[in-house]
Motif scaffolding. Structure first.
Motif, PDB file in Angstrom:
ATOM      1  N   SER A   1     104.533   9.013   5.574  1.00  0.00           N
ATOM      2  CA  SER A   1     103.118   8.881   6.095  1.00  0.00           C
ATOM      3  C   SER A   1     102.810   9.541   7.206  1.00  0.00           C
ATOM      4  O   SER A   1     101.877  10.493   7.279  1.00  0.00           O
ATOM      5  CB  SER A   1     102.775   7.384   6.146  1.00  0.00           C
TER       6      SER A   1
ATOM      7  N   ILE B   1     103.151  13.570   6.348  1.00  0.00           N
ATOM      8  CA  ILE B   1     102.050  14.125   5.739  1.00  0.00           C
ATOM      9  C   ILE B   1     100.504  14.119   6.486  1.00  0.00           C
ATOM     10  O   ILE B   1      99.992  15.097   6.672  1.00  0.00           O
ATOM     11  CB  ILE B   1     101.717  13.088   4.572  1.00  0.00           C
ATOM     12  N   PHE B   2     100.447  13.318   7.393  1.00  0.00           N
ATOM     13  CA  PHE B   2      99.337  12.989   8.263  1.00  0.00           C
ATOM     14  C   PHE B   2      99.524  14.166   9.316  1.00  0.00           C
ATOM     15  O   PHE B   2      98.568  14.885   9.776  1.00  0.00           O
ATOM     16  CB  PHE B   2      99.172  11.881   9.133  1.00  0.00           C
ATOM     17  N   ASP B   3     100.657  14.429   9.956  1.00  0.00           N
ATOM     18  CA  ASP B   3     100.728  15.625  10.646  1.00  0.00           C
ATOM     19  C   ASP B   3     100.393  17.069  10.034  1.00  0.00           C
ATOM     20  O   ASP B   3      99.938  17.809  10.808  1.00  0.00           O
ATOM     21  CB  ASP B   3     102.311  15.556  11.118  1.00  0.00           C
ATOM     22  N   LEU B   4     100.803  17.169   8.725  1.00  0.00           N
ATOM     23  CA  LEU B   4     100.338  18.531   7.920  1.00  0.00           C
ATOM     24  C   LEU B   4      98.698  18.382   7.711  1.00  0.00           C
ATOM     25  O   LEU B   4      98.455  19.572   7.771  1.00  0.00           O
ATOM     26  CB  LEU B   4     100.985  18.280   6.650  1.00  0.00           C
ATOM     27  N   VAL B   5      98.269  17.733   7.928  1.00  0.00           N
ATOM     28  CA  VAL B   5      96.885  17.705   7.384  1.00  0.00           C
ATOM     29  C   VAL B   5      96.014  17.250   8.635  1.00  0.00           C
ATOM     30  O   VAL B   5      94.827  16.531   8.539  1.00  0.00           O
ATOM     31  CB  VAL B   5      96.385  16.722   6.076  1.00  0.00           C
ATOM     32  N   SER B   6      96.434  17.225   9.887  1.00  0.00           N
ATOM     33  CA  SER B   6      95.972  16.725  11.035  1.00  0.00           C
ATOM     34  C   SER B   6      94.435  17.418  11.128  1.00  0.00           C
ATOM     35  O   SER B   6      93.726  16.522  11.907  1.00  0.00           O
ATOM     36  CB  SER B   6      96.720  16.922  12.083  1.00  0.00           C
ATOM     37  N   PHE B   7      94.476  18.528  10.791  1.00  0.00           N
ATOM     38  CA  PHE B   7      92.995  19.294  10.946  1.00  0.00           C
ATOM     39  C   PHE B   7      91.798  18.544  10.442  1.00  0.00           C
ATOM     40  O   PHE B   7      90.681  18.742  10.702  1.00  0.00           O
ATOM     41  CB  PHE B   7      93.204  20.684  10.336  1.00  0.00           C
ATOM     42  N   VAL B   8      92.207  17.569   9.334  1.00  0.00           N
ATOM     43  CA  VAL B   8      91.117  16.679   8.652  1.00  0.00           C
ATOM     44  C   VAL B   8      90.511  15.844   9.596  1.00  0.00           C
ATOM     45  O   VAL B   8      89.336  15.377   9.704  1.00  0.00           O
ATOM     46  CB  VAL B   8      91.717  16.215   7.399  1.00  0.00           C
TER      47      VAL B   8
ATOM     48  N   ASN C   1      90.016  16.362  13.020  1.00  0.00           N
ATOM     49  CA  ASN C   1      89.538  16.761  14.077  1.00  0.00           C
ATOM     50  C   ASN C   1      88.014  16.315  14.262  1.00  0.00           C
ATOM     51  O   ASN C   1      87.713  16.024  15.601  1.00  0.00           O
ATOM     52  CB  ASN C   1      89.499  18.312  14.108  1.00  0.00           C
TER      53      ASN C   1
END
Length: 383
Positions: free
Chosen positions: A19, A22-29, A31
């Protein structure tokens, strides 16, 4: 070390790691959420502090049969009058002393360095000092140039980041403007907020959650009211003591002590530093008088004021407080130093409560029915 519990724990650790990945990869979401929280957190924190300071007075007004709305209006008028009084009566003196302190500090620092140099040359450390004197003098001579380069670099960075600074100033002004409105609604409906949250939870969780809310409310209220009252008392005592011994900048040093005392243990060290420098420049006798005043202030605060105002509400060991301050300061800066202790107190309440429920659920010595824990009240009666 085997069995289903170990397998479950290992799978849980793997899922938590996945988890986070995955959250690190989609951190831009996230912002937009980060921006929203960055603009909302400051006014909410300031409004919460003001709310807990004004709530006891509002309850007192309500006990005198004054309607809540009128009580809030009276409080707002009183706060505006108090702020106006402070601005017109105290701020001019504080401004004058601050300007004098800033203007005289370079010369005071130079005198202090010379006094230390003379003392070292005539002390038992004279031989060691002779070996490093040349490097020390070189450092002192280069210090003005280094300070100039520092300010030049700082000015360059400020000029290049002027947009960010304007944005930060704008956010701060908006936070200050919105605080009165948030405080009004907190005073009006703040005590109903826990009930709104409890209605969203399943009925079997409401009683335990209500206990958590009450504990958190008590912790925050006691800390904010107590710490600010203690800090104000320290500031007044320091001002009176420094005025008696005729210490320069007594009002400024008292104000610094009042502000920094909000931070336990580390605050007094920060507050005493400029006073020690001034006393060393003046005379050893002034340093002794400063030590006497500071000792009396700390004794009165530690033996009489804090026990009466703060009590033992937080139940946090001093070593834990220091570790929390250092860690929260490294993570969140000044805000972490100020909010680290109440944040830790809230987390401690939640973790302690859930650990108690965990023991009730799995401890074989606790009464159980149908493999579910029974709620045990504070009177140790099974309900």
């Amino acid at each position: 070390m085997g069995g289903k519990n170990t397998i479950f724990a290992l799978i849980l650790i793997v899922l938590v790691g996945l988890s986070i990945f995955i959250f690190d990869l989609v951190s831009f979401v996230f912002n937009p959420l980060t921006v929203f929280l960055g603009n909302v957190v400051l006014p909410i924190i300031l409004a919460t502090i003001v709310y807990y300071l004004l709530r006891p007075v509002l309850r007192l007004l309500e006990s005198l049969k004054i309607p809540r709305i009128w009580g809030i209006l009276i409080l707002f008028i009183a706060v505006i009058g108090l702020v106006t009084l402070l601005v017109f009566l105290i701020f001019p003196f504080l401004k004058t002393q601050s300007i004098r302190f800033v203007e005289n500090f370079p010369e005071d620092f130079r005198i202090l360095v010379n006094n230390i140099t003379v003392w070292l040359q005539g002390s038992m450390f004279s031989e060691y000092y002779a070996t490093v004197e040349e490097d020390f003098n070189e450092m002192i001579q280069d210090l003005p140039a280094q300070i100039g380069v520092f300010f030049q670099d700082t000015f360059t960075r400020v000029a290049s980041g002027v947009t960010s600074i304007i944005g930060a100033i704008t956010s701060f002004i908006l936070a200050i403007v919105t605080v009165p409105f948030i405080v009004f609604y907190l005073l009006k409906d703040g005590e109903k907020l826990p009930q709104y949250v409890l209605r969203l939870l399943p009925p079997r969780m409401r009683e335990e959650t209500a206990d958590v809310f009450q504990s958190i409310d008590k912790q925050i209220s006691s800390y904010i009211q107590g710490q600010l009252l203690v800090s104000a008392a320290i500031g007044v005592m320091v001002f009176i003591g420094f005025s008696i011994i005729q210490m320069p900048y007594a009002l400024l040093l008292g104000s610094i002590a009042m502000v920094t005392s909000v931070v336990p243990y580390l605050g007094p060290i920060i507050a005493i530093t400029p006073a020690v420098i001034i006393a060393l420049v003046m005379s050893p006798w002034m340093l002794l008088k400063l030590a006497a005043v500071w000792t009396v202030v700390q004794l009165v605060e530690g033996k009489f004021i804090s026990p009466q105002i703060m009590g033992k509400t937080l139940h946090i060991h001093p070593i834990t407080i220091i570790f929390v301050l250092v860690t929260s300061g490294a993570l969140f800066g000044v805000a972490g130093v100020i909010l680290g202790i109440p944040g830790y107190a809230i987390v401690k309440v939640i973790v302690t409560h859930f650990f108690h429920l965990f023991k009730m659920r799995y401890n074989r010595y606790e009464p159980v029915v149908d493999n579910h824990y029974e709620y045990v009240s504070k009177t140790n009666k099974v309900e």
